[in-house]
Structures are given as C-alpha cells and as structure tokens.
Scaffold this motif. Structure first.
Motif, PDB file in Angstrom:
ATOM      1  N   HIS A 183       6.207 -67.576 -19.714  1.00 46.38           N
ATOM      2  CA  HIS A 183       6.412 -66.294 -20.401  1.00 46.38           C
ATOM      3  C   HIS A 183       5.127 -65.789 -21.031  1.00 46.38           C
ATOM      4  O   HIS A 183       4.351 -66.573 -21.561  1.00 46.38           O
ATOM      5  N   CYS A 184       4.920 -64.511 -20.941  1.00 48.32           N
ATOM      6  CA  CYS A 184       3.673 -63.919 -21.396  1.00 48.32           C
ATOM      7  C   CYS A 184       3.914 -63.047 -22.633  1.00 48.32           C
ATOM      8  O   CYS A 184       4.856 -62.242 -22.658  1.00 48.32           O
ATOM      9  N   ALA A 185       3.019 -63.196 -23.613  1.00 48.05           N
ATOM     10  CA  ALA A 185       3.162 -62.456 -24.861  1.00 48.05           C
ATOM     11  C   ALA A 185       2.555 -61.065 -24.738  1.00 48.05           C
ATOM     12  O   ALA A 185       2.996 -60.124 -25.398  1.00 48.05           O
ATOM     13  N   ASP A 186       1.523 -60.929 -23.924  1.00 46.80           N
ATOM     14  CA  ASP A 186       0.891 -59.614 -23.770  1.00 46.80           C
ATOM     15  C   ASP A 186       0.347 -59.493 -22.357  1.00 46.80           C
ATOM     16  O   ASP A 186       0.451 -60.418 -21.558  1.00 46.80           O
ATOM     17  N   ASN A 187      -0.231 -58.354 -22.075  1.00 44.53           N
ATOM     18  CA  ASN A 187      -0.652 -58.108 -20.704  1.00 44.53           C
ATOM     19  C   ASN A 187      -1.874 -58.920 -20.300  1.00 44.53           C
ATOM     20  O   ASN A 187      -2.051 -59.240 -19.117  1.00 44.53           O
ATOM     21  N   GLN A 188      -2.732 -59.253 -21.269  1.00 44.16           N
ATOM     22  CA  GLN A 188      -3.867 -60.104 -20.919  1.00 44.16           C
ATOM     23  C   GLN A 188      -3.346 -61.476 -20.490  1.00 44.16           C
ATOM     24  O   GLN A 188      -3.797 -62.049 -19.499  1.00 44.16           O
ATOM     25  N   GLU A 189      -2.399 -61.983 -21.261  1.00 40.27           N
ATOM     26  CA  GLU A 189      -1.779 -63.257 -20.871  1.00 40.27           C
ATOM     27  C   GLU A 189      -1.112 -63.143 -19.507  1.00 40.27           C
ATOM     28  O   GLU A 189      -1.149 -64.063 -18.705  1.00 40.27           O
ATOM     29  N   ALA A 190      -0.499 -61.997 -19.258  1.00 41.58           N
ATOM     30  CA  ALA A 190       0.188 -61.811 -17.986  1.00 41.58           C
ATOM     31  C   ALA A 190      -0.810 -61.817 -16.830  1.00 41.58           C
ATOM     32  O   ALA A 190      -0.568 -62.436 -15.773  1.00 41.58           O
ATOM     33  N   VAL A 191      -1.944 -61.142 -17.035  1.00 44.68           N
ATOM     34  CA  VAL A 191      -2.981 -61.135 -15.996  1.00 44.68           C
ATOM     35  C   VAL A 191      -3.478 -62.560 -15.775  1.00 44.68           C
ATOM     36  O   VAL A 191      -3.550 -63.051 -14.639  1.00 44.68           O
ATOM     37  N   ASP A 192      -3.840 -63.221 -16.857  1.00 54.75           N
ATOM     38  CA  ASP A 192      -4.407 -64.569 -16.740  1.00 54.75           C
ATOM     39  C   ASP A 192      -3.377 -65.548 -16.171  1.00 54.75           C
ATOM     40  O   ASP A 192      -3.695 -66.409 -15.348  1.00 54.75           O
ATOM     41  N   THR A 193      -2.124 -65.402 -16.621  1.00 56.04           N
ATOM     42  CA  THR A 193      -1.076 -66.314 -16.144  1.00 56.04           C
ATOM     43  C   THR A 193      -0.797 -66.097 -14.660  1.00 56.04           C
ATOM     44  O   THR A 193      -0.531 -67.049 -13.919  1.00 56.04           O
ATOM     45  N   SER A 250      -7.502 -68.595 -23.401  1.00 56.12           N
ATOM     46  CA  SER A 250      -6.357 -69.394 -22.983  1.00 56.12           C
ATOM     47  C   SER A 250      -5.178 -68.455 -22.837  1.00 56.12           C
ATOM     48  O   SER A 250      -5.052 -67.474 -23.572  1.00 56.12           O
ATOM     49  N   ALA A 251      -4.333 -68.772 -21.872  1.00 61.73           N
ATOM     50  CA  ALA A 251      -3.118 -67.975 -21.712  1.00 61.73           C
ATOM     51  C   ALA A 251      -1.959 -68.597 -22.459  1.00 61.73           C
ATOM     52  O   ALA A 251      -0.824 -68.141 -22.333  1.00 61.73           O
ATOM     53  N   GLY A 252      -2.252 -69.675 -23.193  1.00 57.29           N
ATOM     54  CA  GLY A 252      -1.201 -70.209 -24.043  1.00 57.29           C
ATOM     55  C   GLY A 252      -0.667 -71.559 -23.665  1.00 57.29           C
ATOM     56  O   GLY A 252       0.304 -72.021 -24.257  1.00 57.29           O
TER      57      GLY A 252
END
Lengths: 326, 386, 567
Positions: free
Chosen positions: B134-144, B245-247
């Motif tokens: 699960h992604c918290a924001d769009n940067q995380e979504a891109v990286d994930t 980090s994407a988390g």
C-alpha cells in the motif's frame, strides 16, 4: 517392444500428445488433440481450457504433452493465448499459439474471451474439441448439445424430450468476426482435419477450428465406434464440414450419399428416448433432427455428385501405402 | 527529475521505465487514467510494449498470466469490480508463481455502486496469494511500482501495488521520476526459467490431487512469508540509489515515548502525517503498514513495543466481523508481552472524506473504548437509508 | 521417496510415459493374417490378394513370382480357369469383383514377353529322382514344384508334346497354341527332363518306374469316356464329346448334322457345342442337369463352365436346356431322330444328401439327328490295374498319397475328386500337382506334409467407408462376326487396365499399410516402423499403453486387426 529398437522414438510424424494420458477408451477428444498437434508440429505453444483434455493429460507430475502447454482456467484459454501471443510478439519469437478448449469452454463460459481474441486479431489458432456437453463434470448440457439429446441436466421424462434448445451455431458467430479462416472438421476425417490445421497454421491472424469429437461415455456408444459415429454425424448432415474465409463459405465437404439421421441417432444412448415405440414425441423429435440436417445440407449445398470419385476430395479413402488424398 | 504529474500519469511513466513486454488492461474508474496514459505513451512511441486492449478485466488478468508464462514482463491495472472479475485469475497467477505486477486503484465495491475510494477491492482478494503493498502518496506509488517488478521477479510471486483511487490516482503532485538508466540498473531484464518455449516444452498449470495439494499450499505460504526480506532488501537498495525509501514493510513516525499509536494503510497515512505536523494533539506514533501481504508480524510487534493503546484504521470492513486489518493486527499481537490495547475503526468508506481533523478523533478512540465501529458514521442518516 | 513438489507444479514433456495405461485393457488388438476369399477359393492355391498387392506397389515381376509360387501356368489359367476366386471376391458384394483372371493372364503374358525366370526356392540340389507320368496341368505342376525344390524330375507323356488336355481338349479360341507352347517351354527350362511318347502300359511299366525312381507321381488324366446310355439304348453311331473335340483339335474334322443335342454340363460340352455351331450346325442344344448361373441357382448347382464362355456360347446361338436330362432316345431303327427331355432338380433326399429328382409331366421332345454325350471321363486302366482295383479313379489323400503304395502318388483328373476342391478344372489339377510335390518332398525329407490354411475374411469384416466405388475393367472381346475356330475371342487387359484392376483390390485380411490404425489410435499405442515387421505390416501395438478401445480394429479397412480377450 522387442521387435524394433525403440520405435516410439522414431515415429515418422511429430507427436505433440504422448501415450500415457488418461483419456477414456476411444476418446474422440484425445484423438483430435493428437491429430491437431501432429499437424501443427513442434514449434507451437498450447493453451488449454479446464476440462477433460486438461485433466487427462496433466496429472502432476506427469504430462502427456511434448509441446509447451499452459492451462489456467475454464473460461480463459483464448485470453491466456492472447497473452502468450503478445509476449511472443514482444520477444520477436515466431512460434504459433494454439488455444484449445471443449465446447463448454468455447461455446459458453469462454465465449467472451474467444470473441475478444478474434476481434483483436491475435495470431492464434483456436481449436474447439466439440463433444456436445460438459463431459468433465459428468455430462451436462452445453450450448453445443444437440436438440433432444439426453444429458444429466437435460434428462428426458414425462414433460421433456431431452434438450429443449438447439445446438448453438457457433461457426456462424465466429465467422461474423470476419476472421481470415474458420472451419469445422471431424475426427472421422483425419486427412481433412490435418489439411485444415495446416491451412490455419499458415495464416498470420486469428483462425478457428471446430472439431467434432465423440465422447463414448457421454454419447453412450462403444469406444471402438468413435469414428463410425463421427462419420455418421457428417454423412447425415448434422455436422457439416465447411470452411469459411472472412465470413464467407469457401468450401464444403460434399456428402457422397445422404444418410438418414436415425442411423446416427440410434447408435447413441443419448438419443435412445427418441426410439421409444409408445411415445409419439419420439418420432416428432427424430423428424425435427432430420429437418435440421436437411436444413444444413440445403444451406451449405452438401449434396455431392453420387459416385463421382472427385467429390471424395477430403474424404478419408485409403489406398495401399496410405491415405488416398494426402 | 522533478515533475508535476497526476498520480495515474506518474504510474504510467513508472511502468514504462520498467520496460514491460506486455500490458493488458480494461478501463474502470478510477484506474482509467493509468491505462489511458500507458496507451498514449505507446501511441507516442515512448513505450515499446504489446498493449492488449482486452474486452474485460478477466481477460486482462488472463493475458498477463499468459504473457508472463511466455517469459514477458507483464503489467495490468484495475479497480473494484474489475478486481473482483479478475479474482479467479489472480489466484491462478500466484498459484503458478508468475511474477505479474498490477496496480489496484483502490475503490469500493457495490452494491450500491460507488466509484470512490476505500480498500474493499484489494481486501476481497487478500487470500489470492499476491504480495499487496500500500502506498501513502504518489512518490511511494511510483517507487513501489518499480520495486514491485524487482520483488515479483526475485520471488516469482505476483505483486499488487495498492494506491487509493482518486485521492492518489487523480491528484497532481510534484514527483521525482527516476532516469531510465537508473531503473535499468536497478531492474535487470526479466528471465523466467519456466518460460513456455518449444525448445524446453514444459507443462504449466497441471492438476494436483490430494496427495500433493497440501504441499503446494505450504510452499505458497512459505514463499509469501519469505518475500518479506526481499521487500526490505529491494527498498533498501532503492534508497541507496535514490535516497528514498518507499516504506519497507512498515514505517513508524512520531516520538519514541508515545503511548498511543495509529496503524493505517494508504493515502490516509499522508493525511495523518500532515495532521501530526500542523495540529496540536497528544504525542502519538503513526505506523504506515505498507506490506499487507505478507503481513510482517515481527515488524508490527516491535513497532508496538512500549505502546499502551493502538488504534487500527480500516478502509474496508468484513460485515459480521469488523475491520479486516484490525482483526489481523489483533491476531499478530496475540500472546505478545505488554501488548497494547487494540481499538479498531473504519473510516473513509466509499470515498467519504478523511480530513486532518480525523487524526485527533482517532487519538480519542481509546478514551471512548468500545469495539469496532465506523468512526465517521453519521447516525442521523441511518433512518434515511433504512 | 516421494517426488518433491516443484515451483508452480509444472511437469516435464512426455512424462506421462511413466503411466502405463495398458493395465486398463480387457481386450487387445492383434494382427490376424486372414485369407482373402479369392485365396481360399483358388483350386491351385494361389494367393491372389498377395500378388495383386505386389502389382499395386509397382512390382509386376515380384507379383508374377508370387503367383507362380503356386501356379506355374498363369497365362493358361488366366484364360481357361472358371475363376472361382472372382465368385468369392468380396468386392462382388460392393460393386463388382476384381477381374482376377485378366490380371493373372496379363502377368503370365508379361513373364513370357520379358522372359522372367521362374524362381527356385533356396536350397541345394537333391540327389533323389522323381518320375512324373503325364504332362498335363497336374504333371507339369508337380514337375515344376519338385524342380523348384531342386529334385531331379523326369516328366513323361504318351504324346509328342507336353500339355495334355490343354492341347487335346481346349479350343484355340480359348487358349491359343502359342501361349501353351511358350509357357510350357519356359516351365520345362526350370530343369525338368521331358520324355515324350512314353505311355504307361505301352512304353513303360509302373514297376520299372518304381525301381528306377525314388517317387512316382501319376498324372495320367481321365482318358476313357464314361459309359452312357438311356435306359440301355445307345445309338449305333455314338460319338462321345471329348473324342469329337480331340479329333477336331487334331485333324480339324467335325460331324455336321442338322441338329445335335449334347448331353453334359462341363467345358467339353460347351466347347464342342461352339465348335459345331461355328462349323455350321443349325441347331446345337446342350442338355444339362445343372442350372445356369443366376440368383435362383445354388452355387453348387451351376453349370461348371467359365461364365464368360457360357455368355459367348449363348451369343453364338447355342441353345441351353438347364435342369433337364434326356429321358428317352427317339430312334428310327438304330438312328436317333429326337430325344425326350424331362425337367429335374437337385433336392434334399431326406438322408442329408441331395439327389436329382425328375418331374413327371414335364417331358418335351427335341428333334435332332445326333446325340453326343459329354458327361465326363474316367481313368484309362491301362498299366494301372493294381492301383485302380476296378474303380474309375485312383484314391488318394490331399497330398496325392495312395494308401498301401509308399512312394507312389497321384493327382489331377485321374484321382477321385473331392468335389468341392476341384470339379476337374486345370487349376484344380495344378493345385494337385503342387500338393503332391509337397507330399513327395515331405516323404523324401522324413517329415509330415503341410498345407497352410488360414480362415477367410468375411465381407462383413471390411470397413467400406475407406473404399471408393470403381468400375471393373472391360476386356476386349472379338465381335460375333469375326469369331472363327482359331482366333482368341477374349483379349487381355493393357498395362493400365491391369494396374487399375489391381488397385481395386480390397486387400481382404491383409495390411494395406494405410496408416489408419496409426492415425486413429487416441492413445499413441500404435507405432509405425519403416521396416516390415514379422507379421508383414508396418505397425506395432504398444501393449504398455494400449487401452483396448478397439478403434483400430473397427477402422482397419481390410480386417487385418481383431480384438482378442486379454483379461
């Protein structure tokens, strides 16, 4: 096997489907699949809908396939074939993809995926092994089950004479997709079947083959009669062998001699109730099936020229040393 | 390079950087912009992939199954009803250990029909054997998204990247889109040794009877469990390359001595991060659970050490049981020494707005006590709906 | 150790071979080398199906060699045999039988034209010497089959040339003399010593032969006409049929009455009738107790004549009176002026046999000035007294052995016929000679004689779906106006006709190598080999996998595969 040193390894034809599969004795579908894969050769990738063919060929850890083979679900053979074909395109590979399914997976539950595959013009040959009912689950009616046939979900009784509806005219629906080539074939005419597979293999685009494949268990005939029964289906006109290009009838296999449908029906337990002496409905349904056969003959112009040997083109006559028409 | 991009557009760009061989998708709100943007990249010659515009989500999933089995990196995306229509195939993809990546633009499931965000869709396929991040924001979504291909191909497990519909997919943010060179270094070409190949003709998708089925389930379970370390490693490597980090499996923010924590997934994490910064509230830890499958039990336990109260936020519910994440966290902490008291609420169902003010309300939940409830329920409306 | 589960549960190509589906089987297919009905019906013992197959494959010389392994006189029999093979041919139930006689004749003529040598069996020269008395079809056949087995054979005949009845009783319109000459010359060249003008009882005695030779085969024929009278009445100027025919063949003389009745139902009767008709006799009647061929006539009650000869005789104006006998001679003094015929039929006699019953009230009169009996012949006892013991024929077993006379064999027209086998045709005599050679070889080699016998394949065992209708070839026949006493009436086929006819063969009971079993096995349990297997086919059943469905047996066009119990 002592007579020749490992003749299985030296068969003159490529065999895509190996021995040791667990189909019933005299299985028409196993034969059809063998003939299709033989004609298609080794440079293919197969996809297979869930069904008898999938079950009897691949009980892990064994597989009867000698070509790469992928099974996923009942209704997605055409879609996974689309994916395989897309991947091959992406990778620049040229192997032909053949999607396979029974009539349940093709006429009914997998029909949408098939339609999509045809519409998107994937370079896939889709082969439907048509045994006219859901056999893997124990002989239930499908969209392909002929009118008046007995299945476990269309049993005859006081109020019913078997399946109430007609066999879906799938080939016409397929043809309406305007694809380069669609044809019907039968296990009783292997030379004709082979020729149609080869023809389809040569086409870069979606092609479709409907192969009539008797199921001895489901139809209620002896396993040794599979070819005889399949042949009668063709000779009566109930299962016309035709080829369609871009939706137009391109050729038909003429009938040298029309055979009354009763000769086909009486050999199968699924039509036994149509021969009950004391039931007036039986004759009515037999006449109905005869009328359907006559309709096919008229529609496709199946009447041949009697004994003219040239109208045997495609028929599986033999001569010393092999088939006469190969 | 920093760019202002809509979430869906950014995902399309990220997917393109991963050079998928085959993309198949079917439009559904709110995933639509992703497939539209990929189609545009293909049309403009910026993405060389076999784009299969299928006639249903069911076929989309089937196409990527076939493509992956044939040895191509494969991607799809969907939402809500589309995910449910894919369900049968999703189980199949994981059972065959095919490294497909998909984006789930999270959306509620009807009826009543509702096109807005919650997590009902990905929760419905919780047990399909896919890794769910699960992604918290769009940067995380891109990286994930980029990491997902690494994870999938290393583990031969499919990965579902979950991003909240509209809240992320339709939101414009300033994002770092990595260079193609960097992604190429990070993500080597896909090699699949069980590939469908006439030179090595394997049969994939066989029938397994009772004598072996338990073993296949055990192996699937172990594979998911073991993928946790891959998820961590891959994120760490990404961080080394990009500084971001994407988390990981789970990230924790807030003061070390806080006695109350909130565990959440998806875009609400970003809302709560903002609230922690700008609202005066009691000190609390925010736990962003990135990996819902595999569920990182150890990481959750250590994050909870020292807490008295933990509020678990669900964006979906299992009628007749309650919050799904909440139930799983309770199970994960079961038997833990000095475990915090767990409270479970659902918020933001079917797109109901989760404002900054939700954060203090969540911190107030332990004081009110009680079991699972929909926290932002408006009781006055119940009569109208019944 | 269990097999470890792999990632994604994939399976290796063809790994199903580990699963032996042959254990499911309760019946198994086997290759049954049944005899084609033509073979079973052939008095000479030819396997027509086998040589037609070789011809189909494009090997005419091998086809001829296969033919002459049984019958060394195909040019002769192809012309004169009533071809029971064609009557038995399964194709007759489908469209029309193979014109076997025409192909046989073509092969024989090809052999003469190309001078194909008669093949000998493998082996080394034998020291034993064997005498064959009588150089008719039986004697020629025995001599040839013995020579093939490397024996020293001395063939002797009372006449100056070999051929026996072929020369003395068959008109050249049916059997041209150059054909007899060529075929017999080539046959004798196999290594047979021929002594002409050596008659038993005149030039040599049986005792001399027995002391000089290790074995003696008597093929002296039936040279003495059977006694004939009607209620004791015999015309003063009686001539019997075979004698008249012989005289005509030897010196060209034939009586020319206004009207003649010939009593008899064999080739002699019909040949003589045609000769007399062509010589200008106005009314030529043939009275026979047998029936004409047709749906209402039992096969064993049909005139023993080559069917096409009968047709030609009728064309030429010979009048047949079937199912009749001569009841009374109408005499004026010692001269015949007419005969009274009565109808009769072969009917069960209540003792398990059939007997001819004449029907009172069906008498009719024919006005003729000559009556010729042609009711058959018996053995001339000269020099054979000790063997005949007062009987008309010599008693033998099927190998020609004469009980009580070790080393002495007999065959052909001189032995007591087993009715079914023979009916006294050239082909039957040839078969006798072949079996006697086996009997003699067995005796001299100290073993028991053998005659292979295979069950015949019934028509119902063929799968007709795989055959196409094809017309039987039409052979050229001399028009009525051009027929005389010397020109051969029926012509032979040309090469393309012979090949076309061979291609019509159903190959009853014998593998066609059509691939059906191999193509149609759903279980890959039929394997094809490039080499020929020991059963003569190119296919093996892999019983490890054969489930016993029986499809191959059902779809075998020619009945080569049968299902047998395999519990």
């Amino acid at each position: 096997m002592s007579e020749m040193n490992d003749p299985r390894a030296r068969q003159p034809r490529f065999r895509g489907l190996e021995a040791g599969h667990r189909a019933c004795q005299g299985c028409g579908e196993a034969l059809a699949a063998r003939l299709v894969t033989e004609s298609a050769g080794p440079d293919v990738i197969l996809t297979n809908a869930t069904g008898c063919l999938e079950v009897f060929t691949t009980p892990w850890p064994q597989s009867a396939w000698r070509v790469p083979w992928l099974h996923s679900l009942f209704e997605n053979s055409a879609a996974i074939a689309s994916g395989v074909e897309a991947a091959l395109k992406a990778q620049g590979r040229r192997s032909k993809v053949i999607a396979m399914g029974g009539d349940g997976g093709t006429f009914d539950i997998g029909f949408q995926a098939l339609s999509g595959m045809l519409e998107r013009m994937h370079n896939v040959l889709y082969v439907c092994y048509d045994n006219e009912a859901y056999m893997n689950t124990g002989i239930q009616r499908s969209g392909s089950t002929p009118h008046a046939a007995r299945t476990t979900t269309s049993p005859p009784g006081k109020e019913r004479m078997g399946k109430r509806h007609l066999k879906k005219d799938l080939l016409s629906i397929i043809a309406a997709h305007h694809i380069p080539y669609a044809a019907s074939a039968s296990v009783a005419y292997p030379q004709d079947l082979r020729r149609k597979v080869r023809r389809a293999m040569e086409i870069d685009g979606p092609t479709f083959l409907l192969v009539h494949s008797p199921c001895p268990l489901g139809w209620g005939h002896d396993g040794s009669e599979t070819i005889q029964v399949a042949r009668l289906a063709v000779q009566t006109g109930l299962f016309p062998l035709v080829e369609l290009e871009r939706g137009e009838v391109a050729s038909v296999m003429p009938l040298r001699q029309r055979v009354p449908v009763a000769e086909y029906l009486c050999r199968q337990a699924r039509f036994r109730h149509l021969f009950a002496d004391d039931d007036h409905r039986a004759q009515e349904e037999r006449e109905h099936l005869q009328a359907l056969a006559d309709y096919n003959i008229e529609r496709y112009g199946l009447d041949g020229d009697g004994d003219d040997p040239f109208d045997a083109d495609g028929a599986d006559t033999i001569r010393r040393g092999g088939p006469a028409n190969s | 390079m920093l760019e202002a991009l809509e979430g869906s557009q950014a995902i399309a760009r990220a997917v393109a950087l991963c050079r998928p061989g085959v993309v198949a998708a079917y439009p559904i709100t709110p995933q639509t912009h992703i497939v539209e943007n990929i189609s545009k990249l293909v049309a403009d010659g910026k993405l060389n992939t076999e784009l299969v515009s299928v006639e249903s989500e069911f076929s989309a999933a089937s196409v990527v199954l076939g493509a992956s089995a044939a040895g191509s990196r494969s991607y799809t995306a969907s939402s809500s009803q589309g995910i449910l229509l894919m369900t049968e195939v999703l189980f199949n993809i994981s059972g065959m250990r095919l490294p497909v990546v998909m984006t789930c633009a999270n959306r509620a499931i009807g009826a009543p029909i509702n096109i807005w965000n919650d997590h009902s869709d990905s929760m419905a396929v919780r047990d399909s054997g896919w890794i769910q991040l699960h992604c918290a924001d769009n940067q995380e979504a891109v990286d994930t998204t980029i990491q997902a291909f690494r994870i999938a191909e290393a583990t031969e497990l499919p990965v579902m990247v979950c991003m909240d519909g509209f809240v992320l997919t339709h939101t414009l943010e300033t994002l770092e889109i990595p260079d193609q060179d960097l992604v190429d270094r990070y993500l080597p070409p896909f090699v699949f040794n069980r590939m469908l190949d006439p030179q090595n003709p394997l049969s994939l998708g066989t029938l397994v009877g009772p004598e072996y089925f338990s073993e296949t389930r055990h192996l699937a379970h172990e594979a998911l469990n073991q993928s946790a370390s891959t998820i961590v490693d891959v994120d760490r490597e990404w961080q080394n390359l990009t500084g971001r980090s994407a988390g990981g499996l789970l990230s924790v923010e807030g003061p070390d001595d806080a006695k109350i924590g909130v565990l959440a997934m998806g875009s609400v994490v970003s809302t709560f991060r903002e609230a922690m910064d700008c609202l005066a509230a009691e000190p609390a830890k925010l736990m962003a659970l990135r990996a819902f499958r595999p569920l990182p039990e150890e990481a959750i336990r250590s994050a909870c050490a020292g807490l008295d109260h933990l509020v678990v936020v669900d964006r979906a519910l299992s009628p007749g049981f309650g919050g799904i994440v909440g139930g799983e966290i309770k199970a994960a902490l079961s038997g833990m020494k000095d475990a915090p008291q767990i409270y479970n609420v659902a918020i933001g169902l079917g797109g109901r707005d989760v404002p900054l003010e939700m954060w203090p309300r969540l911190l107030d939940v332990p004081k009110q006590g009680g079991g699972f409830r929909i926290l932002d329920l408006e009781p006055a409306k119940l009569g109208e709906m019944s | 150790m269990p097999i470890p589960m792999n990632r994604g549960a994939f399976a290796l190509a063809g790994s199903s071979l580990a699963f032996k589906t042959g254990t499911w089987r309760s019946a198994k297919p086997v290759h049954v080398h049944a005899a084609a009905p033509c073979h079973g019906a052939c008095p000479a013992g030819e396997d027509q199906q086998a040589w037609l197959a070789l011809l189909q494959e494009g090997h005419p010389q091998q086809a001829w060699e296969s033919l002459v392994a049984a019958n060394p006189l195909p040019s002769v029999t192809g012309r004169v045999c009533p071809h029971p093979c064609e009557s038995a041919c399964n194709r007759g139930h489908y469209d029309s039988p193979i014109a076997i006689h025409a192909v046989e004749r073509w092969l024989g003529d090809q052999a003469i034209q190309n001078n194909w040598p008669y093949p000998r069996l493998p082996g080394s020269p034998r020291p034993e010497r064997i005498a064959v008395v009588g150089a008719g079809p039986a004697g020629l056949s025995a001599a040839y089959h013995l020579a093939r087995r490397h024996y020293n054979v001395v063939l002797m005949d009372a006449m100056p040339a070999a051929g026996g009845l072929l020369r003395s009783a068959i008109p050249p319109t049916r059997l041209p003399r150059d054909v007899i000459d060529a075929e017999i010359r080539r046959l004798l060249a196999v290594g047979i010593e021929f002594r002409p003008r050596a008659a038993l009882g005149r030039d040599i005695t049986l005792e001399e032969l027995r002391s000089e030779f290790d074995a003696v085969f008597l093929a002296v024929g039936a040279g003495k006409s059977r006694h004939w009278d009607v209620d004791g009445a015999v015309p003063a100027d009686l001539h019997e049929g075979l004698g008249l025919l012989r005289e005509w063949l030897a010196v060209g003389a034939i009586p020319k009455p206004n009207a003649v009745v010939i009593h008899g139902g064999g080739n002699t009767a019909v040949d003589l009738a045609r000769v007399m008709r062509r010589a200008g006799v106005r009314d030529v009647h043939v009275v026979t107790a047998s029936g004409l061929p047709g749906p209402d006539t039992d096969p064993d009650d049909v005139l023993n004549v080559v069917p096409r000869e009968l047709e030609q005789a009728i064309e030429e104006g010979v009048q047949f009176h079937p199912h009749r006998t001569i009841n009374r001679l109408i005499m004026r003094g010692s001269k015949v002026v007419g005969v009274e015929m009565v109808r009769l039929k072969k009917l069960p006699d209540g003792h398990g046999h059939k007997a001819r019953v004449s029907f009172e009230g069906t008498e009719t009169v024919l006005h003729v000035d000559m009556v010729v009996p042609a009711i058959g012949e018996v053995v001339d006892p000269t020099g054979l007294g000790a063997i005949l013991n007062g009987r008309d024929f010599i008693d033998t077993d099927m190998f020609g052995t004469i009980a009580g006379h070790p080393g002495l064999f007999a065959g052909g027209d001189c032995r007591g016929w087993i009715k079914k086998l023979t009916n006294g045709t050239v082909s039957a005599a040839i078969g006798d000679g072949r079996r006697a050679a086996e009997g003699i070889d067995a005796l001299l080699s100290g073993r028991s004689p053998m005659e292979a016998s295979r069950p015949a394949l019934p028509f119902a065992d063929l799968n007709l779906a795989y055959y196409e209708s094809a017309p039987r070839i039409a052979l050229p026949t001399l028009p009525l106006s051009q027929r005389d006493d010397s020109r051969e009436i029926e012509g032979g086929p040309d090469t393309s006709q012979a090949l076309a006819e061979a291609a019509r063969c159903f190959s009853c009971g014998n593998c066609l190598a059509c691939d059906n079993c191999w193509t149609l096995c759903p279980d890959n349990a039929v394997l094809k080999t490039r080499e020929t297997c020991s059963d003569g086919s190119h296919y093996l059943f892999d019983y490890e996998f054969c489930k016993g469905c029986g499809l191959c047996a059902t779809e075998c066009p020619c009945g080569f595969i049968s299902m047998v119990n395999d519990d």
